[in-house]
Design a protein around this motif. Structure first.
Motif, PDB file in Angstrom:
ATOM      1  N   ASP A  18       9.968 -12.066  11.610  1.00 45.75           N
ATOM      2  CA  ASP A  18       9.111 -12.763  12.568  1.00 45.75           C
ATOM      3  C   ASP A  18       7.975 -11.892  13.084  1.00 45.75           C
ATOM      4  OD1 ASP A  18      10.621 -15.065  12.364  1.00 45.75           O
ATOM      5  OD2 ASP A  18      11.905 -14.560  14.071  1.00 45.75           O
ATOM      6  N   GLN A  19       8.118 -10.582  12.975  1.00 44.02           N
ATOM      7  CA  GLN A  19       7.043  -9.680  13.353  1.00 44.02           C
ATOM      8  C   GLN A  19       7.027  -8.518  12.377  1.00 44.02           C
ATOM      9  OE1 GLN A  19       7.923  -8.273  17.307  1.00 44.02           O
ATOM     10  NE2 GLN A  19       9.380  -6.751  16.605  1.00 44.02           N
ATOM     11  N   TRP A  74      -2.038   3.891  -4.952  1.00 44.08           N
ATOM     12  CA  TRP A  74      -1.943   3.203  -3.664  1.00 44.08           C
ATOM     13  C   TRP A  74      -0.553   3.339  -3.061  1.00 44.08           C
ATOM     14  CZ3 TRP A  74      -5.501   0.019  -0.909  1.00 44.08           C
ATOM     15  CH2 TRP A  74      -6.775  -0.048  -1.494  1.00 44.08           C
ATOM     16  N   THR A  75      -0.493   3.269  -1.748  1.00 38.27           N
ATOM     17  CA  THR A  75       0.765   3.310  -1.018  1.00 38.27           C
ATOM     18  C   THR A  75       0.839   2.101  -0.089  1.00 38.27           C
ATOM     19  OG1 THR A  75       0.823   5.734  -1.064  1.00 38.27           O
ATOM     20  CG2 THR A  75       2.177   4.636   0.603  1.00 38.27           C
ATOM     21  N   VAL A  76       2.012   1.513  -0.025  1.00 33.13           N
ATOM     22  CA  VAL A  76       2.245   0.388   0.884  1.00 33.13           C
ATOM     23  C   VAL A  76       3.204   0.838   1.984  1.00 33.13           C
ATOM     24  CG1 VAL A  76       3.126  -1.960   1.139  1.00 33.13           C
ATOM     25  CG2 VAL A  76       1.889  -1.316  -0.928  1.00 33.13           C
ATOM     26  N   LEU A  77       2.870   0.513   3.225  1.00 32.76           N
ATOM     27  CA  LEU A  77       3.713   0.828   4.376  1.00 32.76           C
ATOM     28  C   LEU A  77       4.102  -0.475   5.064  1.00 32.76           C
ATOM     29  CD1 LEU A  77       1.417   3.590   5.948  1.00 32.76           C
ATOM     30  CD2 LEU A  77       3.309   3.965   4.373  1.00 32.76           C
ATOM     31  N   PHE A  78       5.384  -0.625   5.360  1.00 29.57           N
ATOM     32  CA  PHE A  78       5.832  -1.762   6.178  1.00 29.57           C
ATOM     33  C   PHE A  78       6.472  -1.213   7.438  1.00 29.57           C
ATOM     34  CE2 PHE A  78       9.429  -4.267   7.722  1.00 29.57           C
ATOM     35  CZ  PHE A  78       8.744  -5.399   8.146  1.00 29.57           C
ATOM     36  N   GLU A  79       6.086  -1.754   8.586  1.00 22.42           N
ATOM     37  CA  GLU A  79       6.649  -1.340   9.871  1.00 22.42           C
ATOM     38  C   GLU A  79       7.148  -2.572  10.621  1.00 22.42           C
ATOM     39  OE1 GLU A  79       3.597   1.328  11.819  1.00 22.42           O
ATOM     40  OE2 GLU A  79       2.531   0.561  10.073  1.00 22.42           O
ATOM     41  N   PRO A  80       8.421  -2.594  10.990  1.00 22.23           N
ATOM     42  CA  PRO A  80       8.911  -3.732  11.772  1.00 22.23           C
ATOM     43  C   PRO A  80       8.402  -3.705  13.206  1.00 22.23           C
ATOM     44  CG  PRO A  80      10.688  -2.170  11.355  1.00 22.23           C
ATOM     45  CD  PRO A  80       9.507  -1.685  10.573  1.00 22.23           C
ATOM     46  N   THR A  81       8.265  -2.523  13.789  1.00 22.63           N
ATOM     47  CA  THR A  81       7.741  -2.312  15.142  1.00 22.63           C
ATOM     48  C   THR A  81       7.876  -0.817  15.455  1.00 22.63           C
ATOM     49  OG1 THR A  81       7.895  -3.005  17.459  1.00 22.63           O
ATOM     50  CG2 THR A  81       9.969  -2.704  16.294  1.00 22.63           C
ATOM     51  N   PHE A  94      -6.226   6.798   7.967  1.00 19.92           N
ATOM     52  CA  PHE A  94      -5.670   6.328   6.700  1.00 19.92           C
ATOM     53  C   PHE A  94      -6.770   6.190   5.653  1.00 19.92           C
ATOM     54  CE2 PHE A  94      -1.814   3.758   8.513  1.00 19.92           C
ATOM     55  CZ  PHE A  94      -1.152   4.952   8.740  1.00 19.92           C
ATOM     56  N   SER A  95      -7.911   5.655   6.089  1.00 24.02           N
ATOM     57  CA  SER A  95      -8.973   5.297   5.143  1.00 24.02           C
ATOM     58  C   SER A  95     -10.019   6.390   4.980  1.00 24.02           C
ATOM     59  CB  SER A  95      -9.670   4.020   5.622  1.00 24.02           C
ATOM     60  OG  SER A  95     -10.382   4.268   6.829  1.00 24.02           O
ATOM     61  N   ALA A  96      -9.763   7.572   5.515  1.00 23.92           N
ATOM     62  CA  ALA A  96     -10.790   8.623   5.530  1.00 23.92           C
ATOM     63  C   ALA A  96     -11.349   8.930   4.156  1.00 23.92           C
ATOM     64  CB  ALA A  96     -10.227   9.890   6.167  1.00 23.92           C
ATOM     65  N   HIS A  97     -10.501   8.891   3.139  1.00 16.53           N
ATOM     66  CA  HIS A  97     -10.949   9.247   1.792  1.00 16.53           C
ATOM     67  C   HIS A  97     -10.819   8.081   0.814  1.00 16.53           C
ATOM     68  CE1 HIS A  97     -11.179  13.366   3.189  1.00 16.53           C
ATOM     69  NE2 HIS A  97      -9.923  13.303   3.587  1.00 16.53           N
ATOM     70  N   SER A  98     -10.619   6.880   1.343  1.00 14.47           N
ATOM     71  CA  SER A  98     -10.430   5.734   0.458  1.00 14.47           C
ATOM     72  C   SER A  98     -10.639   4.451   1.263  1.00 14.47           C
ATOM     73  CB  SER A  98      -9.023   5.770  -0.154  1.00 14.47           C
ATOM     74  OG  SER A  98      -8.838   4.698  -1.059  1.00 14.47           O
ATOM     75  N   ALA A  99      -9.773   3.475   1.017  1.00 13.83           N
ATOM     76  CA  ALA A  99      -9.830   2.203   1.737  1.00 13.83           C
ATOM     77  C   ALA A  99      -8.425   1.845   2.198  1.00 13.83           C
ATOM     78  CB  ALA A  99     -10.396   1.098   0.841  1.00 13.83           C
ATOM     79  N   ALA A 100      -8.337   0.994   3.204  1.00 10.82           N
ATOM     80  CA  ALA A 100      -7.035   0.580   3.714  1.00 10.82           C
ATOM     81  C   ALA A 100      -7.146  -0.829   4.278  1.00 10.82           C
ATOM     82  CB  ALA A 100      -6.533   1.545   4.786  1.00 10.82           C
ATOM     83  N   LEU A 101      -6.074  -1.593   4.101  1.00 12.90           N
ATOM     84  CA  LEU A 101      -5.995  -2.960   4.610  1.00 12.90           C
ATOM     85  C   LEU A 101      -4.689  -3.102   5.377  1.00 12.90           C
ATOM     86  CD1 LEU A 101      -7.044  -6.013   4.521  1.00 12.90           C
ATOM     87  CD2 LEU A 101      -5.460  -6.272   2.592  1.00 12.90           C
ATOM     88  N   ASN A 102      -4.746  -3.717   6.553  1.00  8.68           N
ATOM     89  CA  ASN A 102      -3.535  -3.938   7.341  1.00  8.68           C
ATOM     90  C   ASN A 102      -3.485  -5.368   7.828  1.00  8.68           C
ATOM     91  OD1 ASN A 102      -2.560  -4.103  10.465  1.00  8.68           O
ATOM     92  ND2 ASN A 102      -1.192  -2.801   9.277  1.00  8.68           N
ATOM     93  N   VAL A 103      -2.284  -5.950   7.796  1.00  9.63           N
ATOM     94  CA  VAL A 103      -2.040  -7.233   8.456  1.00  9.63           C
ATOM     95  C   VAL A 103      -0.847  -7.041   9.380  1.00  9.63           C
ATOM     96  CG1 VAL A 103      -0.663  -8.055   6.492  1.00  9.63           C
ATOM     97  CG2 VAL A 103      -1.477  -9.679   8.195  1.00  9.63           C
ATOM     98  N   SER A 104      -1.015  -7.396  10.656  1.00  2.44           N
ATOM     99  CA  SER A 104       0.039  -7.264  11.654  1.00  2.44           C
ATOM    100  C   SER A 104       0.244  -8.602  12.336  1.00  2.44           C
ATOM    101  CB  SER A 104      -0.333  -6.217  12.709  1.00  2.44           C
ATOM    102  OG  SER A 104      -0.462  -4.937  12.128  1.00  2.44           O
TER     103      SER A 104
END
Length: 370
Positions: A18-19, A74-81, A94-104
């Motif tokens: 749910d989050q 690429w690396t994927v990170l998942f955080e529950p909270t 995170f994106s200093a030397h590349s690109a990053a996308l986050n959905v929260s």
């Protein structure tokens, strides 16, 4: 094709908690990424998404757990909270030397998508309110997305997962979600309370905010104790922007908005009366549209130029008062009140639009700190 990729994630939302927060980062050095989230203290090998969600429930307030999965470059990170990956400062690193996308996303259905490149936030937005993208220049990036605004509105999770796979080549399908990955417990770094003036306000917006000493004080130090003032200021901007006529309900609403929530005994009744007023304004707008020259040319649209448009703006202002009187987390109430207030089309020339945006950012900043 992107349309096929979007369709492939149609049922993935049912497999997610749910989050949570998912971040795609265009580097393979996972140790550096983990350290940006905090000081690693222990690991869980072969951890699944369900495992880290369960572990998160038992951690202290100073700890967090992240699921780490590296594929190619690429690396994927998942955080529950908590949502460390959505923190603008960590995300820029995170994106200093590349690109990053986050959905929260949260249990309150509050959703944010952030894209950064070269250490700079390119766009940060609510997928159901693309017009409020931060910074404003992010609108250019939004127009070039391989996923469409209609896809984001129909299924924001499917659209975000499709976008993440498009960028990284990593598919977060059912097999990935159930597979074992690297679980890392970190001791969170202290969060610095950054002034909102440093968070995506352009020069004109900052200048407008600083013209009002109350708004200037809020953005200089956006703290929880200022939430009642933030909500009140937002509501007053909405009422002024819509030129809402003087009414006993407006006066009574502000009396309640400025009262401690624990002592708002007749709030439900007030919200019901405001709702009836809002509905009546919409009916008046529809009637005005039917009798106008614009009838038959399209939809009833809000705006300052027509009688029906002005009535819709007034209805939006009443809806803002209703949001301001909601019985919920004060930071969430302030943020949602600001989002609704934008529908009153605040004036850019007199600074109302800039002040409203500053207050919205302040409310969201406090909500994230919470």
């Amino acid at each position: 094709m992107m349309i096929d990729l979007f369709a492939s994630y149609a049922t993935t939302r049912d497999l997610l908690p749910d989050q949570g927060s998912i971040t795609w980062v265009g580097i393979a050095e996972t140790e550096a990424l983990v350290e940006l989230l905090g000081n690693p203290t222990r690991e869980i090998s072969g951890a699944t998404m369900d495992d880290v969600c369960a572990t998160a429930m038992d951690l202290s307030g100073e700890e967090a757990i992240v699921l780490v999965s590296q594929h190619g470059g690429w690396t994927v990170l998942f955080e529950p909270t908590p949502f460390c990956g959505s923190d603008p400062r960590a995300f820029q690193q995170f994106s200093a030397h590349s690109a990053a996308l986050n959905v929260s996303w949260t249990v309150n259905h509050d959703v944010w998508v952030t894209y950064a490149s070269g250490g700079q936030i390119v766009a940060r937005f609510d997928p159901l309110d693309l017009a409020a993208v931060q910074p404003k220049s992010g609108a250019v990036w939004l127009r070039e997305l391989p996923v469409t605004s209609s896809q984001l509105a129909a299924d924001w999770m499917a659209a975000c997962l499709a976008l993440g796979e498009h960028l990284s080549g990593i598919g977060l399908d059912a097999n990935w979600l159930r597979a074992g990955h690297r679980g890392v417990v970190v001791r969170r770094s202290p969060v610095v309370n950054t002034a909102v003036s440093h968070l995506d306000l352009d020069d004109d917006e900052l200048a407008a905010a600083q013209q009002d000493p109350r708004v200037a004080a809020v953005i200089a130090e956006p703290t929880e104790d200022k939430l009642p003032l933030i909500t009140e200021l937002i509501a007053r901007i909405a009422v002024s922007s819509a030129n809402l006529p003087g009414h006993v309900l407006v006066d009574r609403a502000f009396q309640l908005i400025t009262t401690d929530p624990d002592h708002r005994g007749d709030t439900p009744e007030m919200r019901a009366q405001l709702r009836a007023w809002s509905n009546d304004l919409v009916r008046q707008a529809n009637a005005a549209f039917e009798s106008s020259e614009a009838n038959g040319s399209g939809h009833v649209l809000p705006g300052h130029e027509t009688a029906h448009g002005r009535l819709l703006l007034q209805g939006a202002a009443v809806e803002t008062l209703i949001r301001a009187l909601a019985n919920d987390d004060p930071a969430y109430v302030a943020y949602k009140t600001a989002s609704q207030a934008q529908a009153t089309h605040p004036n850019t020339a007199n600074g109302d639009a800039g002040r409203l945006r500053a207050l919205l950012l302040a409310a969201h900043h406090i909500y994230e700190q919470g």
